[in-house]
Write a protein that holds these residues in place. Structure first.
Motif, PDB file in Angstrom:
ATOM      1  N   ASP A 176       0.858  -1.170   0.000  1.00 25.21           N
ATOM      2  CA  ASP A 176       0.000   0.000   0.000  1.00 25.21           C
ATOM      3  C   ASP A 176       0.905   1.234   0.000  1.00 25.21           C
ATOM      4  N   SER A 177       0.829   2.006  -1.060  1.00 26.01           N
ATOM      5  CA  SER A 177       1.724   3.160  -1.216  1.00 26.01           C
ATOM      6  C   SER A 177       1.110   4.461  -0.715  1.00 26.01           C
ATOM      7  N   THR A 178       0.024   4.368   0.058  1.00 22.14           N
ATOM      8  CA  THR A 178      -0.610   5.593   0.535  1.00 22.14           C
ATOM      9  C   THR A 178       0.204   6.271   1.628  1.00 22.14           C
ATOM     10  N   GLY A 179       1.239   5.612   2.146  1.00 21.83           N
ATOM     11  CA  GLY A 179       2.061   6.213   3.191  1.00 21.83           C
ATOM     12  C   GLY A 179       3.057   7.217   2.674  1.00 21.83           C
ATOM     13  N   PHE A 180       3.179   7.342   1.385  1.00 18.29           N
ATOM     14  CA  PHE A 180       4.111   8.307   0.806  1.00 18.29           C
ATOM     15  C   PHE A 180       3.621   8.729  -0.564  1.00 18.29           C
ATOM     16  N   THR A 181       4.140   9.842  -1.026  1.00 18.13           N
ATOM     17  CA  THR A 181       3.889  10.302  -2.383  1.00 18.13           C
ATOM     18  C   THR A 181       5.209  10.291  -3.143  1.00 18.13           C
ATOM     19  N   VAL A 182       5.117  10.232  -4.441  1.00 18.63           N
ATOM     20  CA  VAL A 182       6.307  10.177  -5.284  1.00 18.63           C
ATOM     21  C   VAL A 182       6.462  11.491  -6.036  1.00 18.63           C
ATOM     22  N   LYS A 183       7.616  12.107  -5.874  1.00 18.83           N
ATOM     23  CA  LYS A 183       7.919  13.342  -6.581  1.00 18.83           C
ATOM     24  C   LYS A 183       8.958  13.061  -7.650  1.00 18.83           C
TER      25      LYS A 183
END
Length: 379
Positions: free
Chosen positions: A36-43
């Motif tokens: 689950d990648s909701t713990g971070f965002t990708v810039k």
């Protein structure tokens, strides 16, 4: 990737394929979780990289990113400065060859040494080389090769390679087997090995094969195929390594003095045409991988999380995956593999993942070529 020898004409193309077949007698393995990648965002910091390979931060905050064609790009404050280092050595930019890893000396603030690995053009082909240099602004100075893998090979694939330093300041560099399968098990050549050196390239006399007739004294471990990921765990004083298998059988290994990691005598993979590479997955005297991937994820780049910015990640290994295009977050328990999760699936072919001095995770991808930053979401 571990694979049987193929003519150089086909090797570079084949290595790019996603491996999907597993041996009929291989043990079924639990499907890894897609995180689950909701713990971070990708810039996306930069989206115009071309075959990036390594990255390292200087004490002044600059980030250096290597590209295989032989360029080192300079970033500052999460922006490309438009600058590149001048004086990079000529590289063998063909097949899988080119400029690869980059690493600072542990005492960089005192001595200014930066280390790179690259495919060095030589008579008859190319070889894996380790060089060190200093910087004057963006100008490379005092450039010196301190190690070159011998004998020289004409193949344009499986150069390795990564560099790490341990707590005592010893340097370790990995070298791919270059398609020389039987030679990987012999000590009279540097291919398919991890080498241990002093920081100036001299050979420590307590290396395991020093003094053995015909053996190259720099060898620390043998039986590797194409080791493109290596990291030093300073907390536990361990070196972890990942290497490409053939069709299946990528490996996660705990690197220990003098041990034999099996290639090509043992493998969890098969030949690209589906035939049996070796009937042996384990043999007496061979160090088994702590984990293996079937099908191959195409492991490349390896780092360890040391900070607390990403809850639950501290002490985890981060593995770049080329063929299956994700970051593989591996949980370990001491010296054993525990579990894994796949992050950023299909975001790109992840060549390297690294933790910045301030604890953020960065990654470089190819196809598309980009520099990414994982930013933890605020609670």
């Amino acid at each position: 990737m571990k694979r049987a020898f193929l003519p150089a004409l086909f090797a570079s193309a084949i290595i790019l394929l996603s491996c999907s077949t597993k041996p009929a007698n291989d043990v079924e393995k639990e499907e890894p979780k897609v995180a689950d990648s909701t713990g971070f965002t990708v810039k996306t910091i930069y989206s115009e990289l071309s075959n990036p390979w390594g990255m390292v931060w200087l004490p002044d905050g600059r980030l250096l990113v290597t590209e295989r064609a032989g360029e080192i790009l300079v970033f500052k404050n999460d922006k490309f400065t438009g600058e590149k280092l001048k004086g990079v050595p000529a590289v063998f930019n063909k097949g899988q060859g080119g400029l690869m890893d980059i690493k600072l000396h542990p005492d960089y603030k005192k001595n200014g040494w930066i280390y790179i690995t690259y495919a060095k053009p030589v008579e008859g082909g190319a070889t894996t080389a380790l060089a060190r240099f200093k910087l004057n602004g963006n100008n490379i100075t005092d450039l010196t090769d301190i190690y070159t893998a011998k004998p020289y090979i004409s193949a344009d694939f499986h150069f390795g390679s990564r560099v790490v330093f341990d707590k005592d300041g010893y340097l370790y560099v990995s070298s791919g087997e270059r398609g020389t399968q039987p030679k990987v098990q012999e000590l009279d050549n540097d291919h398919g090995k991890i080498h241990r050196l002093f920081d100036d390239g001299r050979i420590p006399q307590d290396n395991p094969f020093v003094g053995q007739p015909g053996a190259h004294g720099s060898i620390w471990t043998l039986g590797h195929r194409n080791p493109q990921g290596m990291v030093y765990d300073a907390v536990n004083n361990h070196i972890w390594e990942v290497e490409h298998g053939p069709k299946g059988g990528d490996e996660l290994n705990l690197i220990e003095k003098g041990k034999n990691y099996g290639w090509p005598k043992t493998s969890y993979g098969i030949n690209y045409d589906g035939t049996v590479l070796t009937p042996n997955k384990e043999l007496p005297g061979i160090e088994n991988p702590k984990h293996y991937w079937v099908p191959s994820i195409a492991t490349c780049g390896l780092s360890i999380v040391t900070g607390d910015k990403y809850p639950g990640w501290k002490g985890n290994l981060l593995v770049g995956a080329l063929a299956l295009m994700h970051i593989n977050r591996v949980t370990i328990n001491g010296t054993e593999y525990k579990s894994e999760q796949r992050l950023l699936q299909n975001k790109g072919r992840f060549r390297y993942v690294a933790e910045s001095p301030d604890g953020y995770i960065y990654a470089v991808t190819e196809g598309p070529g980009a520099l990414l930053k994982l930013i933890p979401n605020k609670k």
